[in-house]
Design a protein around this motif. Structure first.
Motif, PDB file in Angstrom:
ATOM      1  N   VAL A   1      -0.784  13.328   8.979  1.00 41.12           N
ATOM      2  CA  VAL A   1      -0.863  12.117   9.806  1.00 41.12           C
ATOM      3  C   VAL A   1      -1.175  10.900   8.950  1.00 41.12           C
ATOM      4  O   VAL A   1      -0.536   9.849   9.060  1.00 41.12           O
ATOM      5  CB  VAL A   1      -1.915  12.291  10.922  1.00 41.12           C
ATOM      6  N   GLN A   2      -2.167  11.042   8.067  1.00 44.34           N
ATOM      7  CA  GLN A   2      -2.555   9.923   7.193  1.00 44.34           C
ATOM      8  C   GLN A   2      -1.418   9.542   6.253  1.00 44.34           C
ATOM      9  O   GLN A   2      -1.135   8.350   6.046  1.00 44.34           O
ATOM     10  CB  GLN A   2      -3.803  10.299   6.383  1.00 44.34           C
ATOM     11  N   ILE A   3      -0.758  10.550   5.680  1.00 44.00           N
ATOM     12  CA  ILE A   3       0.318  10.285   4.716  1.00 44.00           C
ATOM     13  C   ILE A   3       1.511   9.633   5.410  1.00 44.00           C
ATOM     14  O   ILE A   3       2.094   8.661   4.907  1.00 44.00           O
ATOM     15  CB  ILE A   3       0.733  11.588   4.010  1.00 44.00           C
ATOM     16  N   ILE A   4       1.872  10.130   6.584  1.00 45.44           N
ATOM     17  CA  ILE A   4       3.004   9.567   7.326  1.00 45.44           C
ATOM     18  C   ILE A   4       2.709   8.127   7.744  1.00 45.44           C
ATOM     19  O   ILE A   4       3.568   7.243   7.626  1.00 45.44           O
ATOM     20  CB  ILE A   4       3.332  10.437   8.555  1.00 45.44           C
TER      21      ILE A   4
ATOM     22  N   GLU B   1      -5.415   6.247  12.899  1.00 42.59           N
ATOM     23  CA  GLU B   1      -4.841   5.756  11.644  1.00 42.59           C
ATOM     24  C   GLU B   1      -4.147   4.401  11.820  1.00 42.59           C
ATOM     25  O   GLU B   1      -3.509   3.905  10.897  1.00 42.59           O
ATOM     26  CB  GLU B   1      -3.835   6.773  11.096  1.00 42.59           C
ATOM     27  N   ASN B   2      -4.283   3.814  13.013  1.00 39.04           N
ATOM     28  CA  ASN B   2      -3.725   2.490  13.304  1.00 39.04           C
ATOM     29  C   ASN B   2      -2.212   2.408  13.110  1.00 39.04           C
ATOM     30  O   ASN B   2      -1.677   1.357  12.726  1.00 39.04           O
ATOM     31  CB  ASN B   2      -4.407   1.411  12.454  1.00 39.04           C
ATOM     32  N   VAL B   3      -1.528   3.495  13.380  1.00 38.83           N
ATOM     33  CA  VAL B   3      -0.071   3.473  13.272  1.00 38.83           C
ATOM     34  C   VAL B   3       0.529   2.543  14.327  1.00 38.83           C
ATOM     35  O   VAL B   3       1.625   2.003  14.151  1.00 38.83           O
ATOM     36  CB  VAL B   3       0.502   4.897  13.399  1.00 38.83           C
ATOM     37  N   THR B   4      -0.228   2.296  15.408  1.00 39.13           N
ATOM     38  CA  THR B   4       0.258   1.408  16.465  1.00 39.13           C
ATOM     39  C   THR B   4       0.495  -0.004  15.945  1.00 39.13           C
ATOM     40  O   THR B   4       1.457  -0.669  16.331  1.00 39.13           O
ATOM     41  CB  THR B   4      -0.735   1.362  17.637  1.00 39.13           C
ATOM     42  N   ARG B   5      -0.376  -0.477  15.074  1.00 35.17           N
ATOM     43  CA  ARG B   5      -0.220  -1.835  14.533  1.00 35.17           C
ATOM     44  C   ARG B   5       1.061  -1.957  13.714  1.00 35.17           C
ATOM     45  O   ARG B   5       1.792  -2.941  13.822  1.00 35.17           O
ATOM     46  CB  ARG B   5      -1.444  -2.193  13.678  1.00 35.17           C
ATOM     47  N   THR B   6       1.326  -0.944  12.907  1.00 39.03           N
ATOM     48  CA  THR B   6       2.559  -0.959  12.115  1.00 39.03           C
ATOM     49  C   THR B   6       3.780  -0.935  13.030  1.00 39.03           C
ATOM     50  O   THR B   6       4.752  -1.663  12.805  1.00 39.03           O
ATOM     51  CB  THR B   6       2.605   0.250  11.168  1.00 39.03           C
TER      52      THR B   6
ATOM     53  N   SER C   1       4.194   2.273   6.653  1.00 40.25           N
ATOM     54  CA  SER C   1       3.906   0.852   6.468  1.00 40.25           C
ATOM     55  C   SER C   1       4.567   0.260   5.232  1.00 40.25           C
ATOM     56  O   SER C   1       4.653  -0.959   5.111  1.00 40.25           O
ATOM     57  CB  SER C   1       2.387   0.643   6.378  1.00 40.25           C
ATOM     58  N   VAL C   2       5.050   1.109   4.316  1.00 39.16           N
ATOM     59  CA  VAL C   2       5.594   0.579   3.060  1.00 39.16           C
ATOM     60  C   VAL C   2       7.010   1.048   2.753  1.00 39.16           C
ATOM     61  O   VAL C   2       7.649   0.531   1.832  1.00 39.16           O
ATOM     62  CB  VAL C   2       4.671   0.956   1.867  1.00 39.16           C
ATOM     63  N   ALA C   3       7.533   1.997   3.493  1.00 44.13           N
ATOM     64  CA  ALA C   3       8.841   2.576   3.178  1.00 44.13           C
ATOM     65  C   ALA C   3       9.974   1.598   3.493  1.00 44.13           C
ATOM     66  O   ALA C   3       9.817   0.681   4.302  1.00 44.13           O
ATOM     67  CB  ALA C   3       9.041   3.862   3.977  1.00 44.13           C
ATOM     68  N   PRO C   4      11.140   1.788   2.860  1.00 45.87           N
ATOM     69  CA  PRO C   4      12.327   0.998   3.219  1.00 45.87           C
ATOM     70  C   PRO C   4      12.705   1.244   4.681  1.00 45.87           C
ATOM     71  O   PRO C   4      12.367   2.277   5.263  1.00 45.87           O
ATOM     72  CB  PRO C   4      13.410   1.538   2.271  1.00 45.87           C
ATOM     73  N   MET C   5      13.439   0.316   5.253  1.00 44.11           N
ATOM     74  CA  MET C   5      13.716   0.343   6.691  1.00 44.11           C
ATOM     75  C   MET C   5      14.445   1.610   7.125  1.00 44.11           C
ATOM     76  O   MET C   5      14.144   2.186   8.175  1.00 44.11           O
ATOM     77  CB  MET C   5      14.510  -0.885   7.083  1.00 44.11           C
ATOM     78  N   ARG C   6      15.391   2.082   6.328  1.00 45.89           N
ATOM     79  CA  ARG C   6      16.142   3.286   6.708  1.00 45.89           C
ATOM     80  C   ARG C   6      15.224   4.504   6.754  1.00 45.89           C
ATOM     81  O   ARG C   6      15.411   5.405   7.580  1.00 45.89           O
ATOM     82  CB  ARG C   6      17.289   3.518   5.729  1.00 45.89           C
ATOM     83  N   VAL C   7      14.248   4.540   5.867  1.00 43.67           N
ATOM     84  CA  VAL C   7      13.278   5.638   5.874  1.00 43.67           C
ATOM     85  C   VAL C   7      12.317   5.471   7.051  1.00 43.67           C
ATOM     86  O   VAL C   7      11.904   6.456   7.676  1.00 43.67           O
ATOM     87  CB  VAL C   7      12.510   5.693   4.544  1.00 43.67           C
TER      88      VAL C   7
END
Length: 609
Positions: free
Chosen positions: A238-241, A277-282, A246-252
């Motif tokens: 979860v943390q790694i994903i 992990e605040n994935v909602t903000r991203t 937040s930093v990967a290219p758009m296609r990824v």
């Protein structure tokens, strides 16, 4: 309670067979009988020992090593060497003692059996070295079958691919996807053989977008079962994903967002963990990458008496949620990275501008899907979503976009409203009708109900308004009118949802229930409701419609419309059947019938207590 046995290190695992090999060689050289056979045995054991030492040197020199095949092969070789050692030990003594001679009878066939075992062990260790140190020139992955996997070829292939992934080879991750396909057993083997950590490592550390894309694909393919999702989460997935997203290219990012959606949908613990992990903000940042919030100035300026007040409110709302106010830019990208480095932001912006609109739309639609799955039934995630500029972004997208993205954004609002229905604080902070954000969202929900024809749009908008029924003041009649109109919708599902939503406006926990009930009658709701009850499917109990009728009877029982439509007769006709299926409705039906009998003529049958 006994302590759990700690797993040995790879060096410890390898040391035992190497020591056994040395002893077996020594005993074979000291043999007093079957000397030719023992010489051959010593040669075979020496070759195995040499290769085991090569494996040991490689594991010592490597910072990270895939240990599963090493442990399995080493354990198997240890058994073979034990057999060789026992055989060579029997040949050390001369047959002077009759009893010893009887107990240690050896045949040539015994040497053949051990020799076959040693040949298999040598083949296994050679294969092991080939997958740990692949051909550096052509980069091929060894897909041959070692003897240890002769009965299960899948095991050998999985080992080969995982070892390659461990070394950062992205094509092996994609090969794992192909190998697993829809085969549940193969996916189970990949997880059992510790294939998830190398995939996460590839996702986390590799700057190559192809590698990240392959890792995301492989993880998505595995994440179709709750146990495998738990395995991903237990490996800090979860943390790694969340970080990679937040930093990967758009296609990824498209692949990663879909991975988040799949994991969240199947596991509520993972749903909460992604929220922490605040994935909602991203996700909100990605969803609103091109949304221009400057338009919300017009919301304030169009409201003559309070335009300045609303403008100040909107700016305060934007600042509270981590934005820069209306004057601070046209997008939400500033929230995506926490390091604040402008150069990286500019580089990321250039990459996004270079992407096609198709990829951007796909990413946005995926983000909206992930957000509603994160919000569904989760107070934690719903609060985190509404604490960002999400509702403003959702309102703008619902207004401007069409198709899947618009539907998904409406679904987000619906699920946020469903959570807010049972939490006063969230409802007050996010959906107050007189707040700029609440007004922006409500305007779009009403626009959809009034203007859109698609059932996929109208139903979530209707459900959302129903969930927020207790937030609307009695004078907010513009909400009641379109809902009443939906009672006459040609689609029975839409009509039923309208009845359910209106039922929340008039039930006993709504402070303004009498005023809302009068508005429903005023907008000709009773004939529409009665027509719905008469023309509906008689084989099924129209529960929401009946509950709405009961509450109208309780709140405005003296209405001429109820008398003209023979509401009392209808309720008496279905009451017994309804309370048989739903005993909790007995009191509601009794009150409704009692109230109607005070004002209307006709039968006076009551439900027995």
């Amino acid at each position: 309670m006994a302590m759990t046995e700690v797993e040995k290190s790879i060096q410890e695992e390898l040391s035992l067979p190497i020591l056994l090999a040395e002893r077996a060689i020594k005993f074979a050289k000291e043999a007093e009988s079957f000397k030719p056979e023992n010489n051959d045995l010593a040669t075979q054991v020496a070759q195995i020992s040499q290769q085991l030492r090569a494996v040991a040197r490689f594991t010592t020199a490597s910072a990270v090593i895939y240990d599963r095949p090493i442990r399995r092969v080493t354990a198997d070789i240890t058994k073979s060497l034990d057999r060789a050692l026992a055989l060579s030990r029997k040949c050390r003594h001369k047959k002077t003692n009759v009893l010893r001679h009887v107990l240690s009878i050896i045949t040539t066939n015994d040497f053949k059996k051990v020799s076959n075992l040693l040949d298999s062990s040598l083949a296994d260790v050679n294969w092991l070295l080939s997958i740990l140190k692949p051909d550096s020139e052509n980069g091929t992955i060894n897909l041959s079958l070692p003897p240890i996997a002769s009965n299960d070829p899948t095991l050998a292939w999985v080992w080969s691919y995982i070892a390659a992934v461990q070394m950062g080879r992205s094509e092996a991750a994609q090969d794992l996807v192909t190998l697993a396909g829809d085969n549940d057993r193969t996916k189970k083997v990949i997880v059992e053989e510790n294939g998830i950590p190398p995939l996460l490592k590839l996702l986390k550390e590799n700057v190559n977008s192809d590698a990240q894309n392959a890792a995301a694909n492989a993880l998505y393919n595995l994440a179709d079962d709750q146990e495998r999702i738990e395995a991903i989460a237990n490996a800090l997935g979860v943390q790694i994903i969340a970080k990679a997203l937040s930093v990967a290219p758009m296609r990824v990012q498209v692949k990663l967002v879909n991975l988040v959606s799949r994991m969240v949908e199947m596991d509520t613990k993972v749903q909460e963990e992604f929220g922490r992990e605040n994935v909602t903000r991203t996700l909100v940042s990605l969803l609103g990458m091109d949304v221009d919030l400057e338009d919300f100035k017009e919301v304030a300026s169009r409201t003559a008496a309070t335009s300045l007040h609303l403008l100040v409110q909107i700016n305060k709302e934007m600042e509270r949620t981590g934005g820069s106010g209306l004057g601070g830019g046209n997008s939400l990208d500033g929230n995506l990275h926490h390091n604040g480095k402008k150069e990286k932001e500019k580089e990321k912006e250039k990459d996004r501008e270079a992407e096609s609109m198709e990829v951007k739309l796909k990413l946005k639609a995926s983000c909206a899907t992930a957000l509603w799955k994160l919000a569904r039934g989760s107070l934690l995630n719903s609060k985190k979503i509404t604490e960002t500029k999400a509702l403003l972004v959702l309102a703008k997208i619902i207004e401007k976009e069409k198709g899947e993205l618009q539907i998904n954004c409406l679904t987000v609002v619906m699920d946020l409203a469903a959570v807010a229905e049972s939490n006063a604080d969230l409802k007050r902070s996010a959906f107050r009708p007189n707040s700029p954000v609440g007004k922006a969202v409500l305007d779009q929900l009403l626009r959809v109900i009034n203007e859109e024809r698609s059932v996929d749009l109208v139903i979530p908008a209707t459900k959302a308004i129903g969930c927020l029924a207790r937030t609307f003041p009695s004078k907010e009649t513009r909400i009641i009118k379109p809902l009443v109109a939906l009672l006459g919708h040609r689609n029975p599902e839409v009509a039923a949802e309208a009845a359910k939503a209106l039922g929340k406006f008039v039930r006993d926990d709504n402070f303004n229930r009498k005023e809302h009930s009068k508005a429903i009658v005023e907008f000709n709701g009773v004939p529409k409701l009665m027509n719905l009850l008469r023309t509906g499917d008689r084989s099924q109990l129209q529960l929401h419609e009946l509950v709405l009728l009961c509450n109208l009877a309780i709140n405005v029982g003296n209405s001429k419309a109820l008398e003209q439509e023979r509401a009392l007769s209808v309720l008496e006709g279905v009451a017994r059947h309804a309370v048989t299926q739903h005993p909790d409705l007995r009191e509601l039906f009794s009150k409704a019938i009692h109230q109607l009998t005070l004002y209307q003529s006709g039968a006076h049958t009551h439900i027995k207590a």
